[in-house]
Scaffold this motif. Structure first.
Motif, PDB file in Angstrom:
ATOM      1  N   PHE A 182       0.837  -1.196   0.000  1.00 17.52           N
ATOM      2  CA  PHE A 182       0.000   0.000   0.000  1.00 17.52           C
ATOM      3  C   PHE A 182       0.875   1.252   0.000  1.00 17.52           C
ATOM      4  N   THR A 183       0.561   2.193  -0.885  1.00 17.23           N
ATOM      5  CA  THR A 183       1.240   3.487  -0.925  1.00 17.23           C
ATOM      6  C   THR A 183       0.206   4.570  -1.206  1.00 17.23           C
ATOM      7  N   ILE A 184       0.176   5.575  -0.366  1.00 18.50           N
ATOM      8  CA  ILE A 184      -0.738   6.703  -0.541  1.00 18.50           C
ATOM      9  C   ILE A 184       0.097   7.914  -0.930  1.00 18.50           C
ATOM     10  N   PRO A 185      -0.151   8.508  -2.093  1.00 19.47           N
ATOM     11  CA  PRO A 185       0.663   9.642  -2.560  1.00 19.47           C
ATOM     12  C   PRO A 185       0.587  10.842  -1.613  1.00 19.47           C
ATOM     13  N   LEU A 186       1.493  11.790  -1.838  1.00 22.74           N
ATOM     14  CA  LEU A 186       1.606  12.980  -1.001  1.00 22.74           C
ATOM     15  C   LEU A 186       0.284  13.739  -0.913  1.00 22.74           C
ATOM     16  N   ALA A 187      -0.189  13.892   0.301  1.00 25.66           N
ATOM     17  CA  ALA A 187      -1.433  14.624   0.566  1.00 25.66           C
ATOM     18  C   ALA A 187      -1.602  14.735   2.073  1.00 25.66           C
ATOM     19  N   LYS A 188      -2.568  15.512   2.496  1.00 29.36           N
ATOM     20  CA  LYS A 188      -2.961  15.521   3.908  1.00 29.36           C
ATOM     21  C   LYS A 188      -3.943  14.368   4.092  1.00 29.36           C
ATOM     22  N   SER A 189      -3.390  13.169   4.318  1.00 37.56           N
ATOM     23  CA  SER A 189      -4.191  11.953   4.354  1.00 37.56           C
ATOM     24  C   SER A 189      -4.402  11.452   5.773  1.00 37.56           C
ATOM     25  N   ASN A 190      -5.428  10.619   5.930  1.00 29.69           N
ATOM     26  CA  ASN A 190      -5.646   9.845   7.148  1.00 29.69           C
ATOM     27  C   ASN A 190      -6.040   8.440   6.711  1.00 29.69           C
ATOM     28  N   GLY A 214      -8.906  22.242   3.389  1.00 27.12           N
ATOM     29  CA  GLY A 214      -7.756  21.577   2.805  1.00 27.12           C
ATOM     30  C   GLY A 214      -7.522  20.161   3.285  1.00 27.12           C
ATOM     31  N   TYR A 215      -8.568  19.523   3.861  1.00 27.52           N
ATOM     32  CA  TYR A 215      -8.448  18.164   4.364  1.00 27.52           C
ATOM     33  C   TYR A 215      -9.426  17.248   3.622  1.00 27.52           C
ATOM     34  N   PRO A 216      -9.220  15.921   3.714  1.00 28.26           N
ATOM     35  CA  PRO A 216     -10.101  15.003   2.996  1.00 28.26           C
ATOM     36  C   PRO A 216     -11.550  15.088   3.470  1.00 28.26           C
ATOM     37  N   ARG A 217     -12.480  14.991   2.518  1.00 23.31           N
ATOM     38  CA  ARG A 217     -13.904  14.934   2.876  1.00 23.31           C
ATOM     39  C   ARG A 217     -14.532  13.612   2.436  1.00 23.31           C
ATOM     40  N   VAL A 218     -13.737  12.758   1.777  1.00 22.61           N
ATOM     41  CA  VAL A 218     -14.246  11.482   1.280  1.00 22.61           C
ATOM     42  C   VAL A 218     -13.373  10.351   1.818  1.00 22.61           C
ATOM     43  N   VAL A 219     -14.008   9.372   2.474  1.00 22.74           N
ATOM     44  CA  VAL A 219     -13.306   8.171   2.939  1.00 22.74           C
ATOM     45  C   VAL A 219     -13.683   7.013   2.032  1.00 22.74           C
TER      46      VAL A 219
END
Length: 709
Positions: A182-190, A214-219
């Motif tokens: 698993f790799t999640i690209p550069l972002a403000k992720s959770n 500026g944060y995720p709104r979709v999980v």
């Protein structure tokens, strides 16, 4: 995963000319908008020129180099606390930084050796070696490991220290990144593990997937072996929300409960729990409350507002089985604080709930166990009194909590607190300065509305009076300001407080409203239209020092960072007669623009919405940038920030500096190119900042040199 006037003006040799080309709005009246262009050539040229002038002026202080070397030695002292980050099975992890490992070592030790006070460390990831190998300045953002084996971990690495990071799957048993993992690209992720082959992720999925903050709104749910683009949506918040965040909490029987928090505002949100069918069920947790843990089948929740007859600040519990069945009744009270108490933090172990309690701003650790009759039995841990306690992590199976305890004059000590409440010292740092003759006192100043405001004061017995004083404060976001060893006070300034007290001056930590020193009521008292109360509290503390004969007007420096930087900016613009210096770090200063810059929109519940006329009416009264007046002579200020701060925009500090300098007011300015909101990418940069701040204080308050650099 992570709880995470168009006027030509020469300033420092840089022409600050016309404003940015933009629509004819009220904002276009700001001639310094171009300084909001974070990496713009013109903006960085101004920053470089200001930095150079500040460095030249302050490094000329004969004490500067000695201070820098001493600060670096303290920060890189190998005799630092090996703070435990996580207990993974029979191992404990730690991030270690020293002179040879400026980025750090993520390492582990056998739990038994750690609890014996003789940990045998093995390196998992050498961040310095990885940074060199990959040509990137990696900053550690933590690891989330899959229970129960805890071998597969989601490791978060930030390039340069920004809030945004890259998440990569790591195998703790092979000590390597998982090929095609698993790799999640550069972002403000959770992100969090749902199972060995599935993640729940909130990240930047493309256009429209982030909130205005500026944060995720979709999980989404991402299955191993499938493209990230094929992940399936699980929950979607509104664009105006702060964020939507997945997380996992493991109960004492090994059950992993998966949650999604929809953060509606900074202080309100919905908590959803995953059912057996994979769908998420909304919990009865009030929108104003915080999910603090899971213990023995209960949701452990901290109330920020009253719930029926249950007072704000209380800890309550709901039965999870009832919640999932849709028949949850009123919660059971676990703990209710007194008027002088506040719950600082909570940790759960298999058979206990541990509460880190403040009582008149002094730390106390309570262990709560169910009594079998629906109530709870309290035990006070045997830790030193009149100190600050930080809960580091816990060994859930043995009900052991690891806590670091310190005070202004007592160096940090790491304790293992066992199930019976007894405390064992695992590591205690040697004293880094001679505290002989130094005295700590707690006093209470009377604010404008009659409220008693506590503050701590450190000074040498017999020091000349009146002298100079340095007041550090914050006053926001429900975050209490607590005493720490003088070599780390004030925040991000290293041993400045130690030097200050050693030379016979007074250091003060002010517990102004807006923080969490007395729980929700202390925070709520300074929200939005009541913000001025926090600043009035600060002035009351300063005046109390004067009344005690310890200092005089113009010989007081105020210090604050982030929200505290806003406070320091307000102090200078509102009371230039009272303060002679201000240390303003990573600050919010333009409150008209703040909600349009980076993460600013997420803080409107704290400050208000400047685009709403009624809100701007009260914000306009204190916003530092808008309240600079040409007819007022302001004291010299020291502004520090980071180009790569992706939380509080560096434009705040830049514009404030430019506007002051335009009117001929002296400004010391230092912007690091790396380091994010914490400022400074490593200890060497932190040591430079500490030495610069001390040189600034000596120049302005001790030598009385009020000239520009």
């Amino acid at each position: 995963m992570k709880f995470k006037s168009t006027r030509i003006l020469a300033v420092a040799g840089i022409a600050l000319a016309a404003p940015l080309a933009m629509a004819a709005t009220a904002q276009s009246a700001d001639p310094y908008l171009w300084l909001e262009n974070i990496h713009g050539k013109r903006a960085l040229a101004a920053v470089d020129a200001w930095n150079a002038k500040t460095m030249k002026a302050l490094t000329a202080n004969p004490q500067y180099e000695k201070d820098r070397e001493q600060a670096l030695k303290i920060m890189n002292d190998p005799a630092q606390i090996a703070t435990p980050a996580q207990v993974l099975g029979q191992s404990v992890t730690n991030l270690w930084q020293d002179t040879g490992h400026t980025h750090g070592l993520w390492r582990e030790a056998d739990l038994a050796s750690f609890e014996a006070g003789k940990p045998e460390w093995q390196t998992l990831i050498d961040l310095d070696a990885l940074s060199k190998q990959e040509g990137q300045k990696w900053v550690w953002h933590g690891a989330d490991c899959l229970p129960p084996a805890d071998n597969r971990c989601l490791v978060a690495l930030s390039p340069g220290g920004s809030d945004a990071d890259i998440v990569r799957e790591w195998d703790r048993s092979t000590k390597s990144f998982v090929k095609d993992g698993f790799t999640i690209p550069l972002a403000k992720s959770n992100s969090t593990w749902e199972n060995a082959d599935t993640l729940l992720i909130g990240t930047d999925w493309g256009a429209g997937s982030m909130t205005t903050s500026g944060y995720p709104r979709v999980v989404k749910r991402w299955k191993r072996g499938t493209p990230l683009a094929d992940a399936k949506t699980v929950m979607e918040g509104k664009t105006t929300d702060v964020s939507v965040t997945p997380l996992t909490i493991v109960d004492n029987d090994g059950t992993a409960y998966h949650f999604i928090n929809r953060g509606i505002t900074f202080y309100t949100g919905e908590n959803w729990i995953e059912g057996a069918d994979g769908n998420f069920v909304k919990t009865p947790i009030p929108e104003t409350a915080n999910l603090s843990g899971v213990q023995d089948g209960r949701l452990i929740v901290s109330l920020k507002k009253p719930l029926g007859d249950i007072p704000a600040g209380s800890i309550v519990g709901w039965n999870i089985a009832d919640v999932l069945a849709g028949k949850a009744d009123a919660p059971k009270v676990v703990f209710a604080p007194s008027n002088t108490q506040a719950v600082k933090s909570i940790a759960t172990t298999d058979h206990a709930i541990w509460i880190n309690l403040l009582d008149n701003v002094a730390g106390k650790l309570l262990k709560l166990t169910a009594d079998g009759n629906g109530g709870w039995t309290q035990h006070v841990a045997q830790l030193p009194g009149n100190a600050t306690i930080d809960l580091d992590t816990a060994d859930k199976k043995s009900d052991t909590i690891f806590a670091t305890v310190q005070s202004f004059l007592t160096p940090p000590t790491l304790y293992a607190v066992s199930a019976n409440g007894s405390a064992k010292v695992l590591q205690s740092l040697p004293a880094q300065f001679d505290a002989t003759g130094m005295k700590v006192e707690q006093h209470f100043a009377t604010s404008k509305d009659g409220t008693k405001i506590p503050y701590f004061m450190v000074r040498k017995a017999g020091a000349p009076k009146p002298g100079a004083a340095l007041i550090h404060a914050y006053g926001g976001f429900d975050l209490p300001q607590l005493p720490s060893y003088l070599t780390t006070e004030p925040y991000r300034a290293g041993p400045v407080a130690m030097w200050w007290v050693q030379q016979g001056q007074t250091y003060v930590l002010a517990n102004i409203r807006g923080g969490g020193e007395y729980g929700p009521r202390w925070h709520d008292a300074a929200l939005r239209q009541n913000r001025q109360k926090a600043y009035d509290d600060l002035y009351a503390v300063a005046q109390d020092l004067i009344s005690r004969g310890l200092t005089t007007k113009g010989k007081i420096a105020v210090s604050g960072r982030s929200n505290g930087g806003l406070m320091a900016g307000v102090a200078v613009t509102e009371r230039p007669d009272l303060f002679g210096a201000a240390i303003i770090g990573s600050p919010l200063l333009d409150m008209k623009r703040y909600s349009h810059l980076l993460a600013g929109a997420s803080w409107m519940a704290e400050y208000g919405n400047p685009d709403v006329p009624a809100d701007w009416a009260f914000m306009r009264k204190y916003s530092p940038y808008q309240n600079i007046r040409k007819d007022v002579k302001y004291p010299p200020v020291f502004l520090y920030s980071s180009t790569e701060d992706d939380r509080v925009h560096p434009g705040h500090a830049r514009k404030f500096a430019a506007k002051l300098m335009a009117d001929g007011d002296p400004v010391f300015f230092h912007e690091y190119r790396f380091g994010g909101h914490s400022v400074g990418g490593d200890h060497s940069e932190d040591a430079v900042r500490a030495a610069l701040i001390h040189a600034y204080l000596d120049r302005v308050l001790i030598d009385g040199n009020k000239t520009a650099p």
